[in-house]
Design an enzyme around this catalytic site. Structure first.
Site, PDB file in Angstrom:
ATOM      1  N   ASN A 127       0.815  -1.221   0.000  1.00 52.49           N
ATOM      2  CA  ASN A 127       0.000   0.000   0.000  1.00 52.49           C
ATOM      3  C   ASN A 127       0.845   1.265   0.000  1.00 52.49           C
ATOM      4  OD1 ASN A 127       1.007   0.002   2.597  1.00 52.49           O
ATOM      5  ND2 ASN A 127      -0.933   0.540   3.572  1.00 52.49           N
ATOM      6  N   ARG A 180      10.189  25.956  -2.703  1.00 55.35           N
ATOM      7  CA  ARG A 180       9.566  27.066  -3.422  1.00 55.35           C
ATOM      8  C   ARG A 180       8.358  27.632  -2.670  1.00 55.35           C
ATOM      9  NH1 ARG A 180       9.267  24.394  -9.348  1.00 55.35           N
ATOM     10  NH2 ARG A 180       9.142  22.550  -8.037  1.00 55.35           N
ATOM     11  N   LYS A 237      10.722  39.886 -16.030  1.00 57.88           N
ATOM     12  CA  LYS A 237       9.708  38.946 -16.493  1.00 57.88           C
ATOM     13  C   LYS A 237       8.457  39.056 -15.637  1.00 57.88           C
ATOM     14  CE  LYS A 237      11.143  34.997 -13.695  1.00 57.88           C
ATOM     15  NZ  LYS A 237      11.692  33.652 -13.676  1.00 57.88           N
ATOM     16  N   ARG A 282       5.049  36.801 -14.091  1.00 57.51           N
ATOM     17  CA  ARG A 282       4.630  35.435 -13.763  1.00 57.51           C
ATOM     18  C   ARG A 282       3.148  35.470 -13.401  1.00 57.51           C
ATOM     19  NH1 ARG A 282       7.461  30.824 -12.275  1.00 57.51           N
ATOM     20  NH2 ARG A 282       9.464  31.894 -12.152  1.00 57.51           N
ATOM     21  N   ASP A 300      20.809  30.115 -11.794  1.00 58.36           N
ATOM     22  CA  ASP A 300      19.544  29.881 -11.098  1.00 58.36           C
ATOM     23  C   ASP A 300      19.749  28.763 -10.087  1.00 58.36           C
ATOM     24  OD1 ASP A 300      16.939  30.329 -10.427  1.00 58.36           O
ATOM     25  OD2 ASP A 300      16.116  29.949 -12.417  1.00 58.36           O
ATOM     26  N   ASP A 304      13.096  23.388 -13.297  1.00 58.11           N
ATOM     27  CA  ASP A 304      12.057  22.366 -13.168  1.00 58.11           C
ATOM     28  C   ASP A 304      11.571  21.942 -14.553  1.00 58.11           C
ATOM     29  OD1 ASP A 304      10.019  20.708 -12.442  1.00 58.11           O
ATOM     30  OD2 ASP A 304       9.005  22.111 -11.117  1.00 58.11           O
ATOM     31  N   GLY A 310      11.801  23.889 -17.282  1.00 62.75           N
ATOM     32  CA  GLY A 310      12.681  24.487 -18.290  1.00 62.75           C
ATOM     33  C   GLY A 310      12.071  25.626 -19.075  1.00 62.75           C
ATOM     34  N   GLY A 311      10.828  25.977 -18.797  1.00 59.24           N
ATOM     35  CA  GLY A 311      10.170  27.039 -19.569  1.00 59.24           C
ATOM     36  C   GLY A 311      10.815  28.397 -19.374  1.00 59.24           C
TER      37      GLY A 311
END
Length: 328
Positions: free
Chosen positions: A47, A106, A204, A206, A232, A236, A238-239
């Site tokens: 389980n 994060r 940028k 977000r 950085d 994560d 990559g965007g």
């Protein structure tokens, strides 16, 4: 000495333990320390419940428990907690949870109402499990150290990453680029390490309703004709970094190199990074990066020597700060 008392010379013993999610890193750390990873039985029930038992006595030892908080991240963290609990109940003298990447880092503040601060929750869980101290590398934000009520050894991958760039791109005109305004302080340390190179950052936006979505808007700073080093703490999906590389090349950079400590590399990350136009993408092995996620332009540097030196300093009651020339 009276007959009713007994004296003993206390002796210290360092023992290293490894979770199942990145055993290669623990083995490499063990080699640098000249110790063996303590054998254990670890398995999951049908389980999903996790069981851990150590095969040697740990009574009175200085225990260092290495675990990568990698996917599936909740299983990895739970196993780490269970290992710490097992050591506490087996009378280890001091327990250090070595998490090269702090899971949930994060989520270190509330952006809006009714949100959790999950990085703090992770700290509380390790304290409850029995960890006396935490060792980690390149936190998402430095204040996470204050979430744990005990010593936190916050190590920096900058010397490892910057050393590689210095050796590989000696003689090139460099510029250090922060992917957003929040990492400018770190970029300043990078610029100083690489020899007073110019700084730039990406302005940028977000969308708070859509995680892992950012739009690179424009480059702030002079990068024309330079090799840009984008720094950085983690990549994560990559965007963001793909958009950053594109913006820099359009703004006149001759080449782009990306240096990131933690290669989370979820979903389409490998595909995006391999086609983003960067000359080289550099990670450390704080998280496992399997062969299927690698590509010719990727370099993975080992963090094991740094972890081993820090573990040795903690064991010997030395100075972890000295590993970073006083800049820790």
């Amino acid at each position: 000495m009276s007959l009713s008392t007994m004296s003993a010379t206390p002796k210290k013993s360092l023992m290293l333990f490894s979770g199942r999610y990145h055993p290669e890193l623990a083995e490499e750390v063990a080699k640098h320390l000249d110790v063996a990873v303590t054998p254990q039985s670890a398995y999951s029930f049908a389980n999903g419940e996790i069981f851990v038992r150590f095969e040697e006595s740990v009574r009175g030892c200085d225990a260092f428990v290495v675990q990568a908080h990698t996917a599936p991240i909740n299983d990895a963290i739970m196993e780490h907690l269970i290992m710490v609990d097992a050591l506490k109940r087996a009378s280890a003298k001091r327990i250090t949870a070595v998490m090269p990447f702090w899971g949930y880092s994060r989520q270190d503040k509330k952006h809006r109402g009714r949100e959790p601060i999950s990085a703090r929750l992770v700290a509380d869980l390790f304290k409850t499990a029995g960890a006396d101290r935490i060792m980690t590398v390149d936190l998402h934000t430095s204040q996470i150290q204050g979430f744990f009520d005990g010593p936190v050894d916050h190590l920096f991958a900058l010397p490892v990453l910057a050393g590689h760039i210095k050796n590989t791109y000696a003689g090139r005109e460099l510029a250090v680029v922060s992917p957003d305004s929040g990492r400018v302080r770190l970029a300043e340390r990078w610029a100083e390490t690489l020899g007073s190179t110019p700084l730039a950052f990406i302005h940028k936006t977000r969308d708070p309703d859509r995680p892992n979505r950012a739009v690179a808007n424009r480059v702030v700073g002079d990068i024309d004709g330079r090799l840009c080093v984008v720094i950085d703490d983690m990549i994560d999906t990559g965007g963001t970094v793909t958009g950053t590389v594109r913006a820099l090349l359009e703004a006149g950079a001759t080449d782009v190199v990306v240096a990131s400590t933690h290669g989370v590399l979820s979903g389409p990350a490998t595909e995006r990074l391999s086609a983003c136009g960067a000359r080289e993408i550099i990670f450390t092995n704080t998280l496992p990066i399997p062969d299927e996620k690698r590509f010719p332009g990727m370099t993975v540097l080992s963090i094991a020597p740094l972890l081993a030196r820090a573990i040795h300093e903690v064991f010997e009651d030395g100075s972890v700060t000295s590993l970073f020339d006083g800049n820790a």
